[in-house]
Write a protein that holds these residues in place. Structure first.
Motif, PDB file in Angstrom:
ATOM      1  N   LEU A 440    -104.417  63.235 -65.453  1.00  9.86           N
ATOM      2  CA  LEU A 440    -103.871  63.789 -65.530  1.00  9.86           C
ATOM      3  C   LEU A 440    -102.203  63.174 -67.044  1.00  9.86           C
ATOM      4  N   GLN A 441    -101.899  61.480 -65.754  1.00  6.36           N
ATOM      5  CA  GLN A 441    -100.847  61.252 -66.473  1.00  6.36           C
ATOM      6  C   GLN A 441    -100.940  59.445 -66.338  1.00  6.36           C
ATOM      7  N   ASN A 442    -100.967  58.766 -66.858  1.00  9.47           N
ATOM      8  CA  ASN A 442    -101.134  57.582 -65.963  1.00  9.47           C
ATOM      9  C   ASN A 442     -99.728  56.895 -66.856  1.00  9.47           C
ATOM     10  N   ASN A 443     -99.337  54.915 -66.850  1.00 11.51           N
ATOM     11  CA  ASN A 443     -98.333  54.558 -67.291  1.00 11.51           C
ATOM     12  C   ASN A 443     -98.991  53.006 -67.948  1.00 11.51           C
ATOM     13  N   GLU A 444    -100.424  53.431 -68.588  1.00  8.84           N
ATOM     14  CA  GLU A 444    -100.836  51.988 -69.304  1.00  8.84           C
ATOM     15  C   GLU A 444     -99.905  51.176 -69.895  1.00  8.84           C
ATOM     16  N   ALA A 445     -98.796  52.200 -70.724  1.00 17.84           N
ATOM     17  CA  ALA A 445     -98.357  51.708 -71.778  1.00 17.84           C
ATOM     18  C   ALA A 445     -97.686  50.564 -71.217  1.00 17.84           C
TER      19      ALA A 445
END
Length: 709
Positions: A440-445
């Motif tokens: 649903l959501q990641n924080n790769e950025a």
């Protein structure tokens, strides 16, 4: 012209270099800020979940993970459904009071008719709670208990004697809120016909006053009741209010432990409430069942410990047959136990040399409970389901890192929030067996920004202490680490009872600042010594009656061990800590003065006599019982030993660890002719934030480290 071009070239090169570094400006501009999912709640059908988004409260399908519209449009800080989901309670605006408490303006929306009703005539209130039948909302205003009929809007006042700094009805006083972890001290019965609440008489509790400077000609005062160790606490009583008669009766707890009443629980039965009570010495808790028709009180059982019971975080869950689950450390680790409705132990559900760290719920169809545990190592937290009859367990989360779960009501799905020290938070929708449905959501950025700026992964190790325990630790080394070089060492810790700083989880707090310090040539390390959590009760509770003694011994031992590594300059070791960590840093710079060259203590306790009763006495008993335990572990007693560079920081309006602590320590240092640096933050509380406060604070600490370590 050539000179101008050269200047531009140098400027461009400088920008290119600085772009590859972590800076305080980037940290506090939000450049590295991660993304999350706010307000995840499962709907009753088990097929949909809700989240707070920019335009309102959005409804999603677990099966398709697609948005199906908004339940409510608009901006809200938080929300809560009635049990039947016919109504929703919306927090429109709030004003914080202490750690958990706040004044808020609330409204209730009927999701069928669309009708909106303001609570308390639009005035502020505290701790609203739907009745189970969704026809009323109870709340606190001006320390009195009320309830409002949601059909007519009529407000009924239950108590009338509420008074600031004197009487609280259904609302925790300062020390209850801070140390038992919640502000609400009342509960509806399952059939909505009665409320059991705690009345606190704090009239005899000593009052603390804090000057508030603001921008007025004369400072004002903040006054509130704060029971310090060994002083008088609120006199508490349990009260039963029945809606049919409109009358309140005190519950007779005279035959039970009744000095503290930390918790009020609703059971699965219509006319019952359970209270958890304890004596002033928090080594035994009574679990009491109240018949809300008659007011009769029955003891189910007593939980005991030879040191203390963590009364601030009990797990108590009632199943459909009114049997219940209870968490205890009685076998040396925190595990779950199953009792029948009369308080007779049926069985221990979880066992092993690991701990249950959170409880999520029970699925009556599969007879399974859902828990978070440390079964994959004390620095990891994983999610499992366990059959309460067979004991069979199944891991349904990642096997490493820090994993938490938000389950659908039918337990067919859950949203896993997970991270490691090397990977920021991800939010993944999974089925009940742990199979991935969708990310649903990641924080790769966020991670790529940090990697572009030379982010370095933590290394996890263990360090032996003087008695042979292996203490968990992490280390961050400079990007271009050379084992043949000697690096200064900067140590961070907290070390409070049951705490954990060495965790295989992402650190959005100080973690990025530590990365910045590593880029400036420091090895940064953190060690969890004796007294910290998730390694069993023996390791945690060895500090009983001697808070600070073993913790600082372990930090000194760890500093010496690290100092003996070939890549550390043992003459350049510093320490930083906040609150309990500030207390430890103050001890490190005095009792450990031959080891530590520099220290920064933020908002430290410097004498446990000045801290609150519930927390301090849980670990130390009272000063009257244990004077040596208080005095010999106070850094003020060792002020004459200070040698290194020391920076002491405190907010003047700290309601938790009073400014008095730093004032007394300062006076002790002054009278011993010790030079040190001091920074006071006007009108700032224990968190020391607001406006440009945090950037200024962290710049000051960074400069102090660069200049003195």
């Amino acid at each position: 012209m050539k000179k101008f071009l050269l200047t531009l070239t140098i400027a461009a090169a400088f920008q290119s270099i600085s772009a590859q570094e972590i800076t305080l400006d980037k940290i506090y501009s939000g450049y590295y800020r991660g993304k999350g999912i706010a307000g995840i709640t499962s709907m009753k059908n088990g097929e949909n979940y809700l989240v707070i988004e920019q335009g309102g409260i959005a409804k999603y399908s677990y099966k398709t993970s697609q948005k199906e519209g908004n339940i409510v449009d608009g901006q809200f800080e938080s929300y809560e459904f009635s049990d039947d989901e016919s109504k929703i309670l919306l927090l429109k605006e709030s004003q914080p009071i202490y750690r958990h408490s706040f004044l808020g303006k609330f409204e209730v929306k009927d999701l069928k008719s669309g009708k909106v009703m303001s609570l308390n005539k639009g005035n502020t209130l505290q701790e609203p709670r739907f009745s189970p039948d969704a026809t009323k909302v109870a709340f606190i205003a001006d320390n009195n208990l009320f309830y409002q009929d949601l059909n007519t809007g009529k407000i009924t006042q239950v108590t009338t004697d509420g008074k600031k700094n004197s009487i609280l009805n259904g609302l925790a006083d300062w020390v209850y809120e801070e140390e038992f972890g919640h502000a609400r001290q009342y509960e509806w019965t399952k059939n909505s016909d009665a409320i059991v609440f705690v009345k606190s008489d704090e009239s005899q509790v000593p009052e603390i006053y804090i000057p508030i400077y603001g921008k007025t000609l004369y400072p004002t005062e903040m006054r509130y009741k704060y029971p310090k160790a060994g002083e008088k606490n609120s006199v508490v009583s349990a009260q039963l209010y029945r809606l049919d008669s409109g009358k309140t009766m005190p519950l007779n707890l005279g035959a039970f432990k009744n000095y503290y009443i930390p918790n009020v629980f609703q059971t699965a039965k219509a006319d019952e409430i359970v209270l958890i009570t304890s004596g002033r010495i928090q080594n035994a808790s009574d679990i009491l069942k109240v018949n809300t028709k008659t007011g009769a009180v029955q003891k189910l059982f007593t939980e005991t410990d030879d040191k203390w019971i963590d009364t601030d975080s009990p797990t108590l869950e009632f199943l459909e047959d009114d049997s219940f689950l209870w968490a205890s450390e009685r076998d040396g680790n925190r595990h779950l136990y199953w009792y029948d409705k009369d308080g007779k132990l049926k069985k221990q559900i979880t066992t092993g040399n690991w701990e249950v760290t959170d409880y999520y719920g029970y699925n009556p169809k599969s007879k399974e409970i859902y828990v978070q545990t440390t079964e994959k190592g004390s620095i990891n937290k994983v999610v499992s389901k366990v059959n309460i009859e067979s004991g069979k367990s199944q891991l349904i989360s990642n096997a490493e890192g820090n994993n938490a779960a938000s389950f659908s009501k039918n337990y067919n799905y859950f949203i896993e929030t997970s991270s490691t020290a090397a990977k920021p938070y991800t939010f993944i929708l999974k089925d009940g067996n742990g199979k991935v449905v969708k990310e649903l959501q990641n924080n790769e950025a966020q991670l790529q920004k940090l990697k572009a700026d030379s982010f370095v992964e933590k290394e996890f190790i263990t360090i032996p202490n003087a008695v042979g325990d292996q203490m968990n630790a992490w280390i961050i080394k400079p990007k271009n680490f050379d084992k043949n070089n000697k690096y200064p060492l900067f140590m961070f810790q907290y070390s409070g009872p049951g705490s954990q700083q060495v965790s295989n989880s992402w650190d959005n707090g100080n973690g990025i600042w530590f990365e910045m310090l590593a880029q400036k040539g420091y090895v940064v390390a953190c060690v969890d010594g004796r007294g910290t959590g998730y390694k069993g009760a023996k390791f945690k509770k060895v500090t009983y009656m001697d808070l600070g003694k073993y913790e600082i011994e372990d930090q000194i031992t760890a500093a010496k061990w690290l100092g003996n590594q070939p890549y550390i300059d043992k003459t350049r070791i510093g320490m930083f800590g906040w609150s309990f960590g500030g207390y430890m840093t103050s001890l490190a710079m005095t009792k450990g003065a031959d080891v530590f060259k520099m220290g920064i203590a933020v908002a430290p306790v410097t004498n446990w006599r000045y801290y609150d009763s519930v927390y301090t006495e849980r670990f130390m008993r009272t000063p009257q019982e244990n004077p040596d335990g208080y005095d010999k572990n106070s850094p003020t007693e060792y002020a004459n030993l200070l040698k290194g560079k020391f920076l002491l920081i405190h907010g003047t309006a700290d309601d938790n660890v009073h400014f008095q602590n730093s004032m007394e320590f300062s006076e002790a240092l002054i009278q011993n002719k010790k030079q040190f640096d001091f920074m006071a933050y006007p009108d700032k509380n224990h968190g020391i934030y607001g406006g440009q406060t945090r950037p200024q604070l962290y710049q000051k600490m960074t400069d102090f480290i660069l200049e003195n370590l």
